[in-house]
Scaffold this active site. Structure first.
Site, PDB file in Angstrom:
ATOM      1  N   ASP A   1     -25.943  53.532 -14.304  1.00 11.37           N
ATOM      2  CA  ASP A   1     -24.518  53.807 -14.019  1.00 11.37           C
ATOM      3  C   ASP A   1     -23.531  52.563 -14.212  1.00 11.37           C
ATOM      4  OD1 ASP A   1     -25.606  56.266 -12.940  1.00 11.37           O
ATOM      5  OD2 ASP A   1     -24.638  56.223 -10.982  1.00 11.37           O
ATOM      6  N   ASP A   2     -22.275  52.937 -14.137  1.00 11.99           N
ATOM      7  CA  ASP A   2     -21.270  51.924 -14.186  1.00 11.99           C
ATOM      8  C   ASP A   2     -21.051  51.059 -15.387  1.00 11.99           C
ATOM      9  OD1 ASP A   2     -20.953  53.116 -11.579  1.00 11.99           O
ATOM     10  OD2 ASP A   2     -21.478  51.177 -10.524  1.00 11.99           O
TER      11      ASP A   2
ATOM     12  N   HIS B   1     -19.038  59.055 -16.169  1.00 12.21           N
ATOM     13  CA  HIS B   1     -19.305  58.343 -14.690  1.00 12.21           C
ATOM     14  C   HIS B   1     -17.725  58.314 -14.224  1.00 12.21           C
ATOM     15  CE1 HIS B   1     -21.261  57.007 -10.989  1.00 12.21           C
ATOM     16  NE2 HIS B   1     -21.054  55.797 -11.229  1.00 12.21           N
TER      17      HIS B   1
ATOM     18  N   HIS C   1     -14.076  54.822 -11.874  1.00 10.59           N
ATOM     19  CA  HIS C   1     -14.961  54.831 -10.727  1.00 10.59           C
ATOM     20  C   HIS C   1     -14.287  54.979  -9.265  1.00 10.59           C
ATOM     21  CE1 HIS C   1     -18.523  53.664  -8.270  1.00 10.59           C
ATOM     22  NE2 HIS C   1     -19.173  53.706  -9.466  1.00 10.59           N
TER      23      HIS C   1
ATOM     24  N   TYR D   1     -20.214  57.279  -6.345  1.00 14.31           N
ATOM     25  CA  TYR D   1     -20.668  57.134  -5.080  1.00 14.31           C
ATOM     26  C   TYR D   1     -21.512  58.469  -4.652  1.00 14.31           C
ATOM     27  CZ  TYR D   1     -16.779  53.901  -5.176  1.00 14.31           C
ATOM     28  OH  TYR D   1     -15.961  52.872  -5.367  1.00 14.31           O
TER      29      TYR D   1
ATOM     30  N   HIS E   1     -28.348  50.675 -12.028  1.00  9.32           N
ATOM     31  CA  HIS E   1     -26.968  49.939 -12.686  1.00  9.32           C
ATOM     32  C   HIS E   1     -27.451  48.906 -13.802  1.00  9.32           C
ATOM     33  CE1 HIS E   1     -26.165  51.525  -8.517  1.00  9.32           C
ATOM     34  NE2 HIS E   1     -25.037  52.009  -9.199  1.00  9.32           N
TER      35      HIS E   1
HETATM   36 NI    NI Z   1     -21.259  53.952  -9.732  1.00 12.22          NI
END
Ligand code: NI
Length: 447
Positions: A180-181, A230, A234, A271, A323
Site C-alpha cells: 500500500d501507499d 488506494h 489517503h 485504513y 507498505h
Molecule cells: Ni494506506
C-alpha cells in the site's frame, strides 16, 4: 462305296457346320471378353477418378478455400476449443518419432522418451488432460505423460505422481502479497525481488504517489503484478461526501489510464475503513487483509519478517498487508519471498488468488480466501462446486478441468469426492474423432 461316298459328303458338310459353329462360339467368346474388359477398364477408371479427387483434388481445394463449415474437421476443432486443456488425438502417421510407428497394439507403450497411449484408431493423445480408466493423465506435446512433476495452466498448478496419475489434493498453497501507499523510491527494488523469484504481488497505489513515480507502473504490468487503487490521497472515505469518494477513485483511475493504459479493477480503502455507501460509490471490490505485517510501526526488516511468518492468518488463501514506501519492508520482502517459496507457497496477485479459489469478485469487501472461509460461505462470489458425475468405461475418455484445490494431507479421504464434484466432465466422442481423422488425413492415405 456309294455309301461311303455319301457318308464322306455328309461328313464334309458336318465338318463345315461344326467349323462354322465353333467360329461363331469363338467370336461370341471374344465379344464377351471384350465386354468384360471394357467393364473392368470402366470400373478402374471410375475408381481412379474417385481416388484422385479424394487424394489430390480435395486437399488442393481445401488448401485454397479452407475447410467448409460442414467439414467434420470443425467437430474436432470445436471439441478441443471447448476445453483448451483437453488432450487431442494425433495420427501416428504424422509422427516423426518412429518408435511410435512400430507399436502395433492399442494401449500404453513405453520408450526412452516416456509413456504414451495409442488408441484403436491408430492415433495417440497429446497436449492436454485425458482420463483413462478413471485416472487423470496429462500428455505433453509429444504425447508422453507427465510423471513426478508439476505443470502450470493459467493460475493453477497440477502435480502428477510417478505413475502419471494426477494428485488433485497436492497443490501449491497460494498467498497474495499486497503493498500500500506507493509507489515510492524503493518500489523498483521490490520489483527486482519479485522478478528474481518469479513472484507476483498487488499494489494498492495512491494517485499522489503515481504522479511522482509514473514510470514504475508499466514495469509492474510487465511482471504480471496487479494494479489496485488506494484512492487519491489517503483520506478515510467514511468521513467524505459520496461525491468526494467518487473523485478519489475517478482521479486516480484517470491518472493510471494515462500512465499505463489501464484503470484499477480492485481497490483498498485507506485504513481499511469503509461502509456500504462508500463501497457502492467506489464501484470496485474492496480488498482488505488477514495478515498485517505492522511494518509501518516496526520499520525493521527482521521484525517484519518474523511477524509475517508467525501470523495466525498465514496459510493458503491469505492476503498480507505491507507498505513498499519503507526501505526495511523491501529488505524484508527480499528474505521473505524465498522463505515462503521454500515453504511451498506460490505468490500470486489478488485477482489470481480469487480465480484459483473459484471466486468471481463482487462489489463486496474481501479479507482472505481461506478454504474455511470459502466453505463457510463467507466469501461473496464463491462458485462452490459443480455436480457433474463422470463414468469411466474402457475406451471411453473423459476430459476434465476445474479441479486442483489445495488440500491438507489429512483430508485425503474426501479428496476423491470433492475432485469428482468439481470437475467439469465432457464425454469424448470417439466416432466424431475418427471421422475427422479420416477426413483430415485422407491426402496422406496410400491406397
Ligand atoms: Ni494506506
Amino acid at each position: 462305296m456309294h455309301r461311303s461316298l455319301w457318308e464322306e459328303k455328309g461328313k464334309k458338310s458336318m465338318d463345315k457346320k461344326a467349323l462354322r459353329q465353333s467360329r461363331e462360339r469363338k467370336r461370341r467368346q471374344i465379344r464377351r471378353r471384350k465386354i468384360i474388359r471394357a467393364v473392368v477398364y470402366l470400373l478402374g477408371a471410375v475408381l481412379l477418378v474417385i481416388f484422385v479427387s479424394r487424394g489430390i483434388v480435395k486437399p488442393i481445394i481445401r488448401r485454397i478455400f479452407g475447410s467448409g463449415p460442414d467439414d467434420s474437421n470443425t467437430l474436432r476443432t470445436e471439441a478441443v476449443e471447448s476445453d483448451p486443456n483437453a488432450a487431442i488425438r494425433r495420427p501416428l502417421k504424422r509422427v516423426t518419432d518412429t518408435e511410435k510407428l512400430t507399436a502395433l497394439t492399442p494401449g500404453w507403450h513405453e520408450n526412452a522418451e516416456g509413456r504414451w497411449y495409442q488408441n484403436t484408431d491408430r492415433t495417440y493423445f497429446a497436449g492436454g488432460f485425458m482420463s483413462i480408466d478413471g485416472v487423470q493423465y496429462y500428455f505433453n506435446e509429444d504425447g508422453y505423460i507427465v510423471r513426478d512433476d508439476w505443470i502450470t495452466l493459467g493460475v493453477k498448478d497440477y502435480y502428477f505422481d510417478e505413475t502419471g496419475s494426477l494428485e488433485p489434493q497436492r497443490n501449491h498453497p497460494l498467498l497474495a502479497l499486497t503493498f500500500d501507499d506507493g509507489p515510492g523510491p524503493y518500489t523498483n527494488r521490490l520489483l527486482d525481488a519479485l522478478e528474481k523469484y518469479n513472484a507476483r504481488a498487488t499494489f494498492f497505489m495512491l494517485g499522489i504517489q503515481i504522479e511522482e513515480y509514473p514510470d514504475i507502473l508499466p514495469r509492474m504490468q510487465e511482471l504480471g503484478c496487479e494494479l489496485g487503487s488506494h484512492t487519491w490521497n489517503h483520506k478515510d472515505l467514511t468521513t467524505l461526501s459520496l461525491e468526494g469518494v467518487k473523485e478519489q477513485f475517478r482521479d486516480t483511475d484517470d491518472l493510471m489510464l494515462s500512465v499505463c493504459g489501464q484503470t484499477a479493477k480492485i481497490a483498498r480503502p485507506p485504513y481499511g475503513s469503509w461502509n456500504d455507501d462508500v463501497l457502492e460509490t467506489a464501484g470496485k471490490p474492496f480488498i482488505n487483509w488477514c495478515v498485517d505485517s505492522m511494518d509501518w510501526s516496526y520499520k525493521d526488516a527482521q521484525k517484519d519478517y518474523e511477524s509475517i511468518l508467525s501470523a495466525d492468518g498465514l496459510g493458503d488463501g491469505a492476503i498480507i498487508l505491507m507498505h513498499d514506501i519503507y526501505e526495511p519492508t523491501v529488505a524484508c520482502v527480499e528474505m521473505l519471498i524465498p522463505k515462503l517459496q521454500e515453504m511451498g507457497y506460490k505468490l500470486v496477485t489478488v485477482s489470481e488468488l480469487a480465480e484459483a479459489s473459484n471466486v468471481d469478485l463482487q462489489l463486496a469487501t474481501y479479507t482472505n480466501f481461506w478454504k474455511s472461509s470459502l466453505e463457510a460461505g463467507d466469501v461473496p462470489g464463491y462458485r462452490g462446486t459443480a455436480t457433474t458425475e463422470s463414468s469411466y468405461e474402457p475406451f471411453e475418455f473423459t476430459i476434465s478441468d476445474g479441479y486442483g484445490e489445495y488440500r491438507e494431507e489429512e483430508s485425503t479421504e474426501d479428496t476423491e469426492d470433492i475432485y469428482e464434484d468439481e470437475s467439469e466432465e465432457e464425454e469424448y466422442q470417439e466416432e466424431d474423432s475418427s471421422e475427422a481423422y479420416d477426413e483430415e488425413y485422407s491426402e496422406e492415405e496410400s491406397w
